[in-house]
Design a protein around this motif. Structure first.
Motif, short mmCIF file in Angstrom:
data_model
loop_
_atom_site.label_atom_id
_atom_site.label_comp_id
_atom_site.label_asym_id
_atom_site.label_seq_id
_atom_site.Cartn_x
_atom_site.Cartn_y
_atom_site.Cartn_z
N SER A 96 41.38 51.53 40.88
CA SER A 96 42.58 52.34 41.13
C SER A 96 43.19 52.00 42.48
CB SER A 96 42.25 53.84 41.07
OG SER A 96 41.80 54.21 39.78
N VAL A 97 42.32 51.75 43.47
CA VAL A 97 42.81 51.36 44.80
C VAL A 97 43.48 49.99 44.73
CG1 VAL A 97 42.17 50.89 47.18
CG2 VAL A 97 41.07 52.76 45.95
N ILE A 98 42.88 49.05 43.98
CA ILE A 98 43.48 47.72 43.83
C ILE A 98 44.85 47.83 43.17
CG2 ILE A 98 43.29 45.54 42.57
CD1 ILE A 98 40.36 45.50 43.15
N ARG A 99 44.94 48.70 42.16
CA ARG A 99 46.24 48.88 41.47
C ARG A 99 47.31 49.33 42.47
NH1 ARG A 99 47.88 53.61 39.35
NH2 ARG A 99 45.76 54.37 39.11
N ILE A 100 46.93 50.23 43.40
CA ILE A 100 47.90 50.69 44.40
C ILE A 100 48.21 49.60 45.41
CG2 ILE A 100 48.22 52.35 46.29
CD1 ILE A 100 46.50 54.31 44.62
N LEU A 101 47.18 48.89 45.87
CA LEU A 101 47.40 47.82 46.85
C LEU A 101 48.18 46.64 46.26
CD1 LEU A 101 43.89 47.71 48.60
CD2 LEU A 101 46.01 48.69 49.51
N SER A 102 48.04 46.43 44.94
CA SER A 102 48.69 45.27 44.32
C SER A 102 50.20 45.42 44.22
CB SER A 102 48.11 45.04 42.91
OG SER A 102 48.37 46.15 42.07
N SER A 126 51.17 40.71 50.68
CA SER A 126 49.79 40.45 51.09
C SER A 126 48.91 39.88 49.97
CB SER A 126 49.15 41.74 51.61
OG SER A 126 49.08 42.71 50.58
N LEU A 127 49.42 39.86 48.74
CA LEU A 127 48.56 39.48 47.61
C LEU A 127 47.98 38.08 47.74
CD1 LEU A 127 50.27 40.98 44.41
CD2 LEU A 127 48.19 41.71 45.59
N ASP A 137 41.94 35.45 45.58
CA ASP A 137 41.66 34.06 45.22
C ASP A 137 41.10 34.05 43.80
OD1 ASP A 137 39.03 34.94 45.41
OD2 ASP A 137 38.71 34.04 47.39
N SER A 138 40.75 32.87 43.29
CA SER A 138 40.31 32.75 41.90
C SER A 138 39.01 33.51 41.64
CB SER A 138 40.14 31.27 41.53
OG SER A 138 39.22 30.64 42.40
N ASP A 139 38.12 33.57 42.64
CA ASP A 139 36.85 34.27 42.45
C ASP A 139 37.07 35.78 42.33
OD1 ASP A 139 35.42 31.92 42.53
OD2 ASP A 139 35.12 32.01 44.72
N LEU A 149 49.90 40.15 38.00
CA LEU A 149 50.69 39.12 37.30
C LEU A 149 52.18 39.29 37.60
CD1 LEU A 149 48.99 38.96 33.77
CD2 LEU A 149 49.33 37.04 35.33
N TYR A 150 52.62 40.52 37.65
CA TYR A 150 54.05 40.77 37.85
C TYR A 150 54.50 40.38 39.26
CZ TYR A 150 58.54 43.19 37.75
OH TYR A 150 59.88 43.49 37.81
N ASN A 151 53.61 40.55 40.22
CA ASN A 151 54.01 40.40 41.63
C ASN A 151 53.62 39.08 42.28
OD1 ASN A 151 55.26 42.95 41.91
ND2 ASN A 151 53.28 43.95 42.15
N SER A 152 52.90 38.22 41.61
CA SER A 152 52.44 36.99 42.26
C SER A 152 52.49 35.80 41.31
CB SER A 152 51.01 37.17 42.79
OG SER A 152 50.49 35.94 43.25
#
Length: 570
Positions: free
Chosen positions: A40-46, A51-52, A57-59, A100-103
């Motif tokens: 949920s935090v990643i969803r907000i930060l994304s 900054s993405l 990275d791929s890992d 996907l939408y932002n990067s």
């Protein structure tokens, strides 16, 4: 920040530390109880596009993809007996959607990791009743984003992963489920009552339609190969049912029909015939019965007021509406075409510039269908351009589809203006006289100028059938000679403003007009033109040049014109 979308406002150093802590937790199976919160935090930060690229990275992306359950088929088989936390899966899917939408960098990574194989693998399990709706929905959302942003993967999805087959099966399954719930029985492809989707079914079908659009978009619809032809044939029969379907929410129904129209646009034109089906019972007459003709007394030459009253008598409204809604034509069930006309009408009612983008797809589809299919063209012409009765108003005044399309013919939005004019021109079988009759020369001038038809006469781009006998209504026949071809409306006789003037006074008024035109020209307010031999307007340097080689504007002479409504062989 769960319900608000303002920036979090963390420093770069703090953001990187937070990502390190979160990814450490997500990589640790022992910390699984915190995975949903971390995602949920990643969803907000994304949501922070800047900054993405610095923190993903791929890992790290591979960890989120695995938590979304997007793994190769071999690993998916090994997980069959494991308990799956679908709340974590759904949260990971939401994260991937934002990423996907932002990067663009993440889009490229997802084309080469296990994201696409995992999505196509889970697609095969959509029949599983234990698979939650949200998982299916976000799988389709991810596929839509990938196919929209990464054009290179579309051929792979079509051929290597057989994406069209699986996606069409999902539509088929959704239709069958909704049909069973609605207790609707089909009779040889004919549905007496529409299918009603619930909200979840409608959401999933809409997302599937958007993915299919991306996959079918670049197929050569004029010459598809055998496999593509087979897929499109199966798909268009499903699209017909979707046009007839509805949902419990008007907004979702509109979205369903909008996505269906978009997908119909990329279908091979020869397949529009599949939108029609035979009626379950043969009718004695292929056409709706004509509205009754109102009998009126022939007025004398001077009785203009009586003539107007006789010409504009209303027909019986109930019977007229019944004929208008009849879905049978030429032995075919035209319900799908009526739905498309209703959709066009609803789009025409939308006010403002926002409606222009929503109008383009349905108008383009109407043009393609009427060009490709004779039966559809004849039926739509009957609905949009019925025999003229009331010509007391300008063609652009009123609430019918014809009125609204005529008003668009002078729109400042070039594409919209061109499409609406072209659509009406095709319905008029590319006859200049007939177009002027239904729209007025003033509205039609833009189309005629662009096609070099301002002096009339043309060779149609489509091989239309020959004209039939005249079928003008009695009301129209009486006032035909008193219709102003420029405005397209009946105008009662009125005295000429030049009556009683001497030749010197007429010449004086004419020179005043020339001077006004010359002033407007010098101030670049207007650009006088004259019609050249190519039928197009050409600018003149001086107003006086307009006196040279004056052409005669087409008067919309309808004496030899025909509506082709009753005995049309088109």
């Amino acid at each position: 920040y769960e319900q608000q979308f303002t920036p979090v406002g963390l420093s770069q150093q703090c953001t990187e530390r937070l990502w390190n802590v979160i990814m450490g937790r997500l990589s640790d199976p022992a910390a699984s109880v915190t995975h949903q919160t971390c995602l949920s935090v990643i969803r907000i930060l994304s949501r922070d596009k800047q900054s993405l690229n610095n923190v993903i990275d791929s890992d790290r992306l591979a960890v989120i993809v695995r938590l979304a359950g997007l793994v190769p088929e071999e690993e998916a088989l090994q997980r069959l007996n494991q308990q799956i936390n679908y709340d974590v899966v759904t949260e990971a899917q939401k994260c991937l959607s934002n990423l996907l939408y932002n990067s663009s960098a993440i889009q490229r990574m997802c084309c080469v990791n296990s994201c696409i194989p995992g999505l196509m693998c889970r697609l095969k399990t959509f029949k599983d009743p234990d698979l939650p709706h949200l998982v299916k929905y976000f799988d389709m959302r991810l596929l839509f984003l990938l196919t929209a942003f990464c054009g290179d993967i579309r051929p792979r999805l079509r051929s290597e992963y057989h994406g069209l087959t699986y996606l069409i099966e999902i539509l088929d399954l959704s239709l069958k489920t909704a049909q069973e719930e609605s207790e609707v029985q089909s009779i040889n492809g004919y549905l007496p009552n529409p299918i009603i989707f619930n909200d979840e079914q409608a959401e999933l079908v809409n997302e599937v339609l958007k993915v299919l659009y991306n996959l079918v978009l670049h197929i050569d619809k004029n010459s598809p190969d055998e496999e593509e032809d087979s897929h499109c044939l199966r798909l268009i029969s499903i699209l017909r049912y979707l046009l007839l379907a509805s949902t419990r929410c008007p907004e979702k129904t509109d979205s369903l029909h909008s996505n269906t129209v978009n997908l119909l646009l990329v279908m091979p034109p020869k397949m529009y015939e599949e939108l029609l089906c035979d009626m379950p019972q043969a009718s004695e007459s292929p056409m709706p019965p004509p509205a009754p003709t109102v009998v009126t007394t022939q007025p004398t030459a001077g009785a203009t007021a009586l003539m107007e009253a006789a010409c504009f008598t209303e027909v019986d409204s109930d019977l007229s509406k019944q004929n208008e809604r009849s879905c049978e034509y030429d032995g075919k069930d035209m319900t799908a075409i009526i739905k498309l006309l209703d959709f066009l009408d609803s789009r025409l009612k939308s006010p403002g510039q926002s409606s222009s983008k929503s109008l383009m797809p349905i108008l383009t589809l109407m043009v393609e269908m009427t060009q490709a299919n004779r039966t559809i063209r004849k039926f739509i012409r009957l609905r949009i351009l019925p025999p003229l009765r009331d010509v007391s108003k300008r063609p652009e005044e009123g609430h019918t589809i014809r009125n609204k399309l005529c008003s668009l013919m002078t729109s400042p939005l070039h594409d919209l203006k061109h499409l609406s004019a072209n659509f009406l021109f095709i319905l008029c079988k590319e006859s200049v006289d007939r177009l002027i009759k239904y729209t007025g020369y003033g509205n039609a001038a833009g189309l005629l100028a662009s096609r070099g038809l301002m002096l009339g006469g043309s060779k149609p781009t489509i091989d239309y059938s020959s004209d039939s006998e005249d079928s003008d209504t009695e009301e129209y026949e009486r006032v035909k000679d008193m219709i102003n071809p420029v405005t397209g409306r009946y105008e009662p006789p009125r005295p000429s403003p030049l009556d009683g003037m001497t030749d010197e006074q007429k010449e004086h008024e004419a020179m005043k007009l020339v001077n006004v035109l010359d002033k407007l020209t010098r101030n670049n307010i207007i650009q006088p033109c004259r019609i050249g031999d190519d039928g197009k307007p050409h600018p003149v340097e001086s107003v006086m040049e307009l006196q040279e080689g004056l052409g005669v504007l087409p008067t919309g002479d309808h004496n030899n014109d025909s509506d082709d409504h009753n005995n049309d062989s088109d």
